[in-house]
Design a protein around this motif. Structure first.
Motif, short mmCIF file in Angstrom:
data_model
loop_
_atom_site.label_atom_id
_atom_site.label_comp_id
_atom_site.label_asym_id
_atom_site.label_seq_id
_atom_site.Cartn_x
_atom_site.Cartn_y
_atom_site.Cartn_z
N TYR A 211 0.82 -1.21 0.00
CA TYR A 211 0.00 0.00 0.00
C TYR A 211 0.85 1.26 0.00
O TYR A 211 0.57 2.22 -0.72
CB TYR A 211 -0.96 -0.02 1.20
CG TYR A 211 -2.04 -1.05 1.01
CD1 TYR A 211 -3.24 -0.69 0.42
CD2 TYR A 211 -1.83 -2.37 1.36
CE1 TYR A 211 -4.23 -1.64 0.20
CE2 TYR A 211 -2.81 -3.32 1.14
CZ TYR A 211 -4.01 -2.95 0.56
OH TYR A 211 -4.97 -3.88 0.34
N LEU A 212 1.89 1.24 0.80
CA LEU A 212 2.80 2.38 0.87
C LEU A 212 3.47 2.63 -0.49
O LEU A 212 3.45 3.76 -1.01
CB LEU A 212 3.84 2.07 1.96
CG LEU A 212 5.01 2.99 2.19
CD1 LEU A 212 4.58 4.43 2.34
CD2 LEU A 212 5.77 2.55 3.45
N GLY A 214 2.44 1.48 -3.40
CA GLY A 214 1.40 1.74 -4.40
C GLY A 214 0.94 3.19 -4.36
O GLY A 214 0.78 3.84 -5.40
N ALA A 215 0.73 3.71 -3.16
CA ALA A 215 0.30 5.10 -3.02
C ALA A 215 1.40 6.05 -3.51
O ALA A 215 1.13 7.04 -4.18
CB ALA A 215 -0.07 5.40 -1.57
N TYR A 216 2.65 5.72 -3.17
CA TYR A 216 3.77 6.55 -3.63
C TYR A 216 3.82 6.60 -5.16
O TYR A 216 3.96 7.66 -5.76
CB TYR A 216 5.09 6.00 -3.07
CG TYR A 216 6.29 6.81 -3.48
CD1 TYR A 216 6.74 7.86 -2.71
CD2 TYR A 216 6.97 6.53 -4.67
CE1 TYR A 216 7.83 8.62 -3.09
CE2 TYR A 216 8.06 7.29 -5.06
CZ TYR A 216 8.50 8.33 -4.27
OH TYR A 216 9.57 9.08 -4.67
N GLN A 218 1.41 6.03 -7.32
CA GLN A 218 0.27 6.79 -7.86
C GLN A 218 0.48 8.29 -7.68
O GLN A 218 0.23 9.08 -8.59
CB GLN A 218 -1.02 6.37 -7.16
CG GLN A 218 -1.47 4.97 -7.54
CD GLN A 218 -2.70 4.54 -6.75
OE1 GLN A 218 -3.19 5.27 -5.90
NE2 GLN A 218 -3.18 3.35 -7.02
N LYS A 219 0.96 8.67 -6.50
CA LYS A 219 1.15 10.10 -6.22
C LYS A 219 2.16 10.71 -7.18
O LYS A 219 2.07 11.89 -7.51
CB LYS A 219 1.63 10.28 -4.78
CG LYS A 219 1.64 11.74 -4.33
CD LYS A 219 2.05 11.87 -2.88
CE LYS A 219 2.13 13.32 -2.48
NZ LYS A 219 0.82 13.86 -2.13
N ALA A 224 0.24 1.64 -10.21
CA ALA A 224 0.70 0.57 -9.32
C ALA A 224 0.02 -0.75 -9.71
O ALA A 224 -1.19 -0.79 -9.88
CB ALA A 224 0.37 0.91 -7.87
N VAL A 309 10.05 4.10 3.01
CA VAL A 309 9.85 5.54 2.81
C VAL A 309 11.16 6.22 2.45
O VAL A 309 11.23 7.04 1.52
CB VAL A 309 9.24 6.19 4.08
CG1 VAL A 309 9.23 7.71 3.96
CG2 VAL A 309 7.82 5.66 4.32
N TRP A 402 8.77 14.65 1.43
CA TRP A 402 8.28 13.34 0.99
C TRP A 402 7.35 13.56 -0.20
O TRP A 402 6.63 14.54 -0.25
CB TRP A 402 7.47 12.65 2.06
CG TRP A 402 8.17 12.18 3.29
CD1 TRP A 402 7.59 12.09 4.52
CD2 TRP A 402 9.50 11.64 3.47
NE1 TRP A 402 8.48 11.56 5.42
CE2 TRP A 402 9.65 11.27 4.80
CE3 TRP A 402 10.58 11.44 2.59
CZ2 TRP A 402 10.83 10.72 5.32
CZ3 TRP A 402 11.75 10.89 3.09
CH2 TRP A 402 11.88 10.54 4.43
#
Lengths: 402, 402
Positions: A211-212, A214-216, A218-219, A224, A309, A402
């Motif tokens: 999830y971490l 995947g969200a990165y 997409q952002k 993803a 991260v 970030w």
């Protein structure tokens, strides 16, 4: 494959990222979907903008020299010769002593060379009182002044803002060529990992990293693709890696990259591809594996979310930047005042996570980097260069956000 | 309806925005789609994290007091009692004089109270040499230390970062309640406006604003709904306005809001809804109309793209912020050093567009604000307060970024 590894510097890891990153192919997207995308080539204007001399204010087209002595107390009186209709192709004409009402965007009449704003005028039957002098060209945009037909409006590599989308509409770009979105395959590994909808038993943890990551992804403008969880099984990892590498532009694996004998990432990568580096001088994030299967970069990141991260933001963002064709999009930083001293005993390069407090000051997060709540609390990271003996409260630091 | 209007201050316009903005209803989205969305309620953890005392490093679980005198030169020798398997629920136990190999994330054995990193140890057959002392709790994360079952992890109103998405995965939030995306109807008006795929004749301009507004809406988390171009026809505008207001959460109209007699926006808005203000002390952007049809805010923005950019970013962003439930998401600003003097003769509040040059300095854009290319060049705006006689080169200014 040695169980222990040699560390490379963060700069070398970044250099490696840039070297192995495959730039994305172009794709054509409708203009309305192009915001935040990166142009893959230059865009030229198909027309002159404006296509005619136009007013930039509501008011009266005048001959500027008629207005030189106009004031509130002693206005200049001109005869209203007519009114410009918006959208009309007809070009009116006028001469000294006359004025023509013109709305914003209206075509300047022949003979006029300035526009007096309506606020500085007063209509009296078929005449108008002008209360300010105008200089030649005042409130007028000349044909061609903005963009010229056939000339470049934006260069390739530009990341499109909403304003840019507006400009592209003006030059007739109903669709634009942009860099494709990278498809990023995400694999999570570790015998202790269970899916998010499961209540973990003692010794197990939920699959945070898919999830971490995947969200990165997409952002930062990627797509993803979730390849699920691999237990500590080299054959399963090799099969999944080959599948993901053939279907994606980049593969991220979290977990299984450390020195533990059961960690399968590096073993599988070496078997089905090549490894360029194993270990980065970065904490957390040290046991990172960098390699490639065919032309697809594969990065194995240590499994703790704090490491994920750090490695995503300090290292992998540079790979992403090359792929999407835009550097600054992924490296936003902000100067801030350091809230308290940061001792650095080691004399080697360090990265310290930062929380920006409500006054915008950079508060170093010294607590246990293994805690998830310090991850959510952190806003970015600062680099302490090698040889630096720490930073002092009140210093200006550059926070990579970030 | 008076052709002329009374100006309200920018602050009053912002206040009005906050008052008429309808907060969006909640919706449930899968966690993987929740990045950058705003939580509509608190999220609590369904488990303790960690659920057990775990190591945060690869190394050896030890009794800290055994290690007090350990150095490289005089290491402490301990008997290896066993090895922790990842994901195993079995809890090993040990006592003073013993050590157990433990990987990152492994469950601490009973009896151990610290972990020595593998880098500070050396395995010799069934023994291990410990070369550094460890304090109690070193490299260990205690059960519960990160999050507690039933306790709030994030409060409603938080905009979710990739790190937050990771934390939410850890607490079992496979889907989350977030504020809905505002549907924003966009109408472009003006007899001179032609669609982007048309080559404009003399006197005509392409429909820049639908794209500009649409991209802005998308960038800020909304859904843009294009209602096309209305010619200067009050009946057509009234019909389209009613349709858009009933289908959307907000309607933006560009063009037709100025003092020209053919401008239909305010006339149509007054007929089918209510008008709260007509005119903002903001340049460009002055002839803005603020109203409502039913509960749907309707904002009429003057048609020039420079005015649209200004009104969207200085005023409408506050309306958006209330709708999506998050203020700072839409008001990013950055301190910068002013590149050259900005004279302000008028003593009244002014907004000056800024380009951030490659050194990060704020360069005021003094040129014709009517040019599209100054729109694309600008990065944001600075506010010069009423009563201020201008700003000086070298001053620190706060740039509201577009």
């Amino acid at each position: 494959m040695s169980v222990f590894f040699n560390l490379i510097s963060v700069d070398d890891a970044i250099g490696l990222m840039k070297k192995i990153a495959p730039p994305m192919e172009s794709e054509v997207v409708p203009l309305m979907d192009a915001c935040d995308r990166v142009l893959s080539g230059d865009v030229v204007s198909d027309i002159d903008i404006p296509g005619f001399d136009r007013s930039w204010k509501d008011g009266y087209a005048v001959v500027a020299s008629d207005s030189v002595s106009a004031t509130d107390a002693q206005p200049t009186m001109l005869t209203i010769k007519g009114r410009i209709q918006m959208g009309s192709g007809e070009r009116l004409s006028m001469k000294s002593g006359e004025a023509i009402y013109i709305p914003t965007g209206g075509q300047m009449p022949l003979g006029a060379d300035a526009v007096i704003m309506i606020e500085h005028s007063e209509e009296v039957r078929d005449r108008v009182l002008i209360k300010r002098p105008a200089s030649v060209g005042e409130n007028v945009i000349l044909k061609n002044e903005d963009f010229s037909r056939g000339k470049v409006v934006f260069r390739g590599g530009r990341r499109l803002s909403p304003q840019d989308i507006g400009v592209l509409a003006a030059v007739g770009a109903t669709s634009v060529c942009v860099r494709g979105k990278p498809r990023v395959g995400i694999i999570s590994t570790g015998i202790e990992i269970v899916s998010v909808d499961t209540v973990p038993a003692i010794g197990q943890v939920r699959n945070v990293n898919t999830y971490l990551c995947g969200a990165y992804v997409q952002k930062h403008g990627g797509i993803a693709v979730d390849y699920g969880i691999v237990r500590d099984d080299v054959e399963a990892m090799k099969n999944l890696l080959c599948e993901a590498a053939s279907e994606c532009d980049l593969v991220l694996i979290s977990g299984g990259s450390s020195k533990d004998k059961n960690d399968v990432t590096a073993v599988a990568m070496e078997d089905v591809g090549e490894i360029f580096a194993h270990g980065i001088a970065l904490a957390p994030g040290k046991p990172t594996v960098i390699g490639r299967i065919g032309t697809t970069p594969v990065i194995g990141i240590p499994g703790h979310p704090a490491a994920v991260v750090m490695v995503l933001n300090v290292v992998i963002r540079h790979l992403f930047a090359v792929m999407v064709g835009h550097s600054s999009a992924l490296a936003q930083s902000r100067k801030a005042v350091l809230f308290e001293n940061i001792p650095s005993e080691k004399g080697r390069e360090e990265y310290v996570r930062i929380h920006l407090n409500k006054d915008g000051m950079a508060v170093p997060l010294f607590g246990k980097s293994g805690l998830l709540n310090t991850i959510a609390e952190s806003d970015g990271v600062i680099k302490i260069p090698a040889g630096c003996e720490g930073l002092e409260e009140g210093e200006i630091v550059e926070v990579m956000l970030w």
